[in-house]
Write a protein that holds these residues in place. Structure first.
Motif, PDB file in Angstrom:
ATOM      1  N   ALA A   1       0.823  -1.211   0.000  1.00  0.00           N
ATOM      2  CA  ALA A   1       0.000   0.000   0.000  1.00  0.00           C
ATOM      3  C   ALA A   1       0.858   1.261   0.000  1.00  0.00           C
ATOM      4  N   VAL A   2       1.889   1.285   0.843  1.00  0.00           N
ATOM      5  CA  VAL A   2       2.774   2.455   0.928  1.00  0.00           C
ATOM      6  C   VAL A   2       3.464   2.697  -0.410  1.00  0.00           C
ATOM      7  N   ASN A   3       3.961   1.657  -1.018  1.00  0.00           N
ATOM      8  CA  ASN A   3       4.700   1.814  -2.277  1.00  0.00           C
ATOM      9  C   ASN A   3       3.776   2.079  -3.465  1.00  0.00           C
ATOM     10  N   LEU A   4       2.551   1.590  -3.409  1.00  0.00           N
ATOM     11  CA  LEU A   4       1.586   1.951  -4.448  1.00  0.00           C
ATOM     12  C   LEU A   4       1.289   3.440  -4.391  1.00  0.00           C
ATOM     13  N   ALA A   5       1.046   3.941  -3.177  1.00  0.00           N
ATOM     14  CA  ALA A   5       0.767   5.372  -3.014  1.00  0.00           C
ATOM     15  C   ALA A   5       1.944   6.210  -3.485  1.00  0.00           C
ATOM     16  N   ALA A   6       3.156   5.814  -3.090  1.00  0.00           N
ATOM     17  CA  ALA A   6       4.352   6.561  -3.484  1.00  0.00           C
ATOM     18  C   ALA A   6       4.570   6.494  -4.997  1.00  0.00           C
ATOM     19  N   SER A   7       4.277   5.357  -5.606  1.00  0.00           N
ATOM     20  CA  SER A   7       4.430   5.212  -7.057  1.00  0.00           C
ATOM     21  C   SER A   7       3.490   6.139  -7.808  1.00  0.00           C
TER      22      SER A   7
ATOM     23  N   ALA B   1      11.364  -2.323  -6.788  1.00  0.00           N
ATOM     24  CA  ALA B   1      10.756  -1.022  -7.057  1.00  0.00           C
ATOM     25  C   ALA B   1      10.104  -0.997  -8.429  1.00  0.00           C
ATOM     26  N   GLN B   2      10.780  -1.566  -9.416  1.00  0.00           N
ATOM     27  CA  GLN B   2      10.216  -1.592 -10.764  1.00  0.00           C
ATOM     28  C   GLN B   2       8.929  -2.413 -10.810  1.00  0.00           C
TER      29      GLN B   2
ATOM     30  N   LYS C   1       5.058  -1.056 -11.728  1.00  0.00           N
ATOM     31  CA  LYS C   1       4.200  -1.687 -12.733  1.00  0.00           C
ATOM     32  C   LYS C   1       2.830  -2.033 -12.160  1.00  0.00           C
ATOM     33  N   VAL C   2       2.812  -2.500 -10.910  1.00  0.00           N
ATOM     34  CA  VAL C   2       1.538  -2.818 -10.265  1.00  0.00           C
ATOM     35  C   VAL C   2       0.707  -1.545 -10.096  1.00  0.00           C
ATOM     36  N   ALA C   3       1.358  -0.457  -9.679  1.00  0.00           N
ATOM     37  CA  ALA C   3       0.652   0.815  -9.515  1.00  0.00           C
ATOM     38  C   ALA C   3       0.070   1.293 -10.843  1.00  0.00           C
ATOM     39  N   SER C   4       0.833   1.153 -11.925  1.00  0.00           N
ATOM     40  CA  SER C   4       0.329   1.538 -13.252  1.00  0.00           C
ATOM     41  C   SER C   4      -0.862   0.678 -13.661  1.00  0.00           C
ATOM     42  N   ALA C   5      -0.807  -0.610 -13.330  1.00  0.00           N
ATOM     43  CA  ALA C   5      -1.914  -1.509 -13.659  1.00  0.00           C
ATOM     44  C   ALA C   5      -3.183  -1.109 -12.898  1.00  0.00           C
ATOM     45  N   ILE C   6      -3.023  -0.731 -11.633  1.00  0.00           N
ATOM     46  CA  ILE C   6      -4.174  -0.294 -10.843  1.00  0.00           C
ATOM     47  C   ILE C   6      -4.736   1.000 -11.404  1.00  0.00           C
ATOM     48  N   ALA C   7      -3.864   1.950 -11.736  1.00  0.00           N
ATOM     49  CA  ALA C   7      -4.324   3.223 -12.306  1.00  0.00           C
ATOM     50  C   ALA C   7      -5.075   2.993 -13.607  1.00  0.00           C
ATOM     51  N   ALA C   8      -4.602   2.048 -14.416  1.00  0.00           N
ATOM     52  CA  ALA C   8      -5.274   1.740 -15.677  1.00  0.00           C
ATOM     53  C   ALA C   8      -6.664   1.155 -15.420  1.00  0.00           C
ATOM     54  N   ARG C   9      -6.769   0.265 -14.434  1.00  0.00           N
ATOM     55  CA  ARG C   9      -8.069  -0.328 -14.122  1.00  0.00           C
ATOM     56  C   ARG C   9      -9.049   0.733 -13.620  1.00  0.00           C
TER      57      ARG C   9
END
Length: 357
Positions: free
Chosen positions: A117-123, A329-330, A334-342
């Motif tokens: 969660a922390v790294n998704l938010a930061a991403s 980190a990479q 990528k997971v954060a980008s996938a969530i943003a796309a969804r």
């Protein structure tokens, strides 16, 4: 001299892979201007700054327009506008200024949910979005330590002012009650605390609010789903069968509450040996992706079991900020980008259809 129609025609060849439509009909191309000398200027407005195909869109748009006869130069501006969710619920139910609330849950503890969660938010923040992080894990608040924030939030006009860390707005029960205090609370007190952290905090304008839920299917998850319109939930699990079965139950609970599952995230997916460099799948491999396919939800990606992620969390730094080039980190980016796309796909699909006669 090329015309505006020429520009829009060539750009309509670019299809958004998630939305399944061309970028012109989606309204992503704006402010097209053409000078007498053949210089074309336009804005390409993405649906999220964390768009996973941003670079491909940019190069393709520039090449297509440059190929129009008579074009001498191309000035392309890439921007992003996160659209607020439309979910049929009244505006009074939402948090003022917050476009999307994304819950991060898990079926059981120990799967790395808070770290994710922390790294998704930061991403998302690194991509250019305005992001808040709410630590709703009442019994085990670990977000303050992972971000290195320990001050008590101030009160302004009878509302709490979130602390800021790495560009994120942060609130946690650990900041309000003390990091070492055990929260021996029954369900109604947990529910009330979460409601107050949602509504009695001056969050301001946010593209995304990430909510770190406690593990399981208890009061916190129910309160969150019923109190505000959630954009969706991402469920974190590890590949072994025992953890995955519980994660699936959590996902099904959110479905029962009419919360859209954004997908499954596989944490601790692999480990790379320092000595031999070989990739090891300690907790099995492929189960989470197969489960996502079986359940009809997106597989958002895998994150390795990596010492750098743990080391940076222990010193209060998201690994996507402090060691952005590492494999962990990479993978998280990528997971954060996938969530943003969804989230972008969901926002478009939920827009009401208005027939104009």
């Amino acid at each position: 001299m090329p015309s505006k129609e020429d520009v829009l025609t060539v750009l309509s060849a670019i299809k958004d892979p998630d939305l399944g439509r061309d970028v012109v009909s989606l309204g992503m191309i704006k402010d097209v201007t053409i000078t007498e000398g053949g210089r074309v200027s336009f804005t390409f407005e993405l649906t999220t700054p964390a768009c996973p195909v941003r670079d491909r869109f940019q190069s393709l748009a520039r090449d297509l327009v440059a190929g129009i006869p008579g074009v001498t130069a191309v000035d392309l501006k890439m921007t992003a506008n996160v659209r607020a969710a439309f979910n049929g619920r009244g505006h009074e139910a939402a948090i003022p200024g917050v476009k999307h609330v994304i819950a991060v849950g898990s079926g059981k503890g120990g799967v790395g949910k808070s770290t994710i969660a922390v790294n998704l938010a930061a991403s998302l923040q690194l991509s250019g979005a305005h992001v808040g992080l709410l630590d709703a894990d009442i019994y085990g608040p670990s977000v303050p330590g992972m971000l290195g924030v320990y001050d008590t939030p101030k009160v302004q006009d009878e509302k709490l002012v979130p602390l800021e860390a790495y560009g994120l707005k942060v609130i946690s029960i650990g900041l309000l009650a003390g990091a070492d205090k055990a929260m021996v609370w029954r369900g109604p007190m947990v529910s009330r605390a979460i409601e107050q952290m949602l509504t009695d905090v001056r969050w301001g304008d946010l593209d995304y609010m990430i909510v770190d839920l406690p593990p399981g299917t208890g009061d916190a998850s129910l309160t969150l789903a019923q109190a505000i319109p959630l954009t969706g939930v991402a469920v974190v699990c590890t590949p072994q069968d025992a953890a995955l079965k519980i994660a699936v139950k959590a996902l099904q609970m959110f479905r029962g509450l009419n919360v859209t599952p954004l997908g499954l995230i596989e944490n601790m997916s692999w480990f790379v040996c320092d000595d031999c460099g070989k990739e090891h799948h300690i907790f099995d491999h492929g189960r989470v992706e197969r489960s996502a396919q079986r359940l009809g939800v997106p597989y958002l990606g895998a994150v390795p079991l990596e010492s750098a992620i743990r080391e940076e969390a222990d010193v209060g730094a998201p690994v996507v900020v402090s060691r952005p080039d590492g494999p962990g980190a990479q993978a998280l980016r990528k997971v954060a980008s996938a969530i943003a796309a969804r989230v972008s796909v969901q926002s478009f699909r939920q827009l009401p259809v208005i027939n104009v006669r």
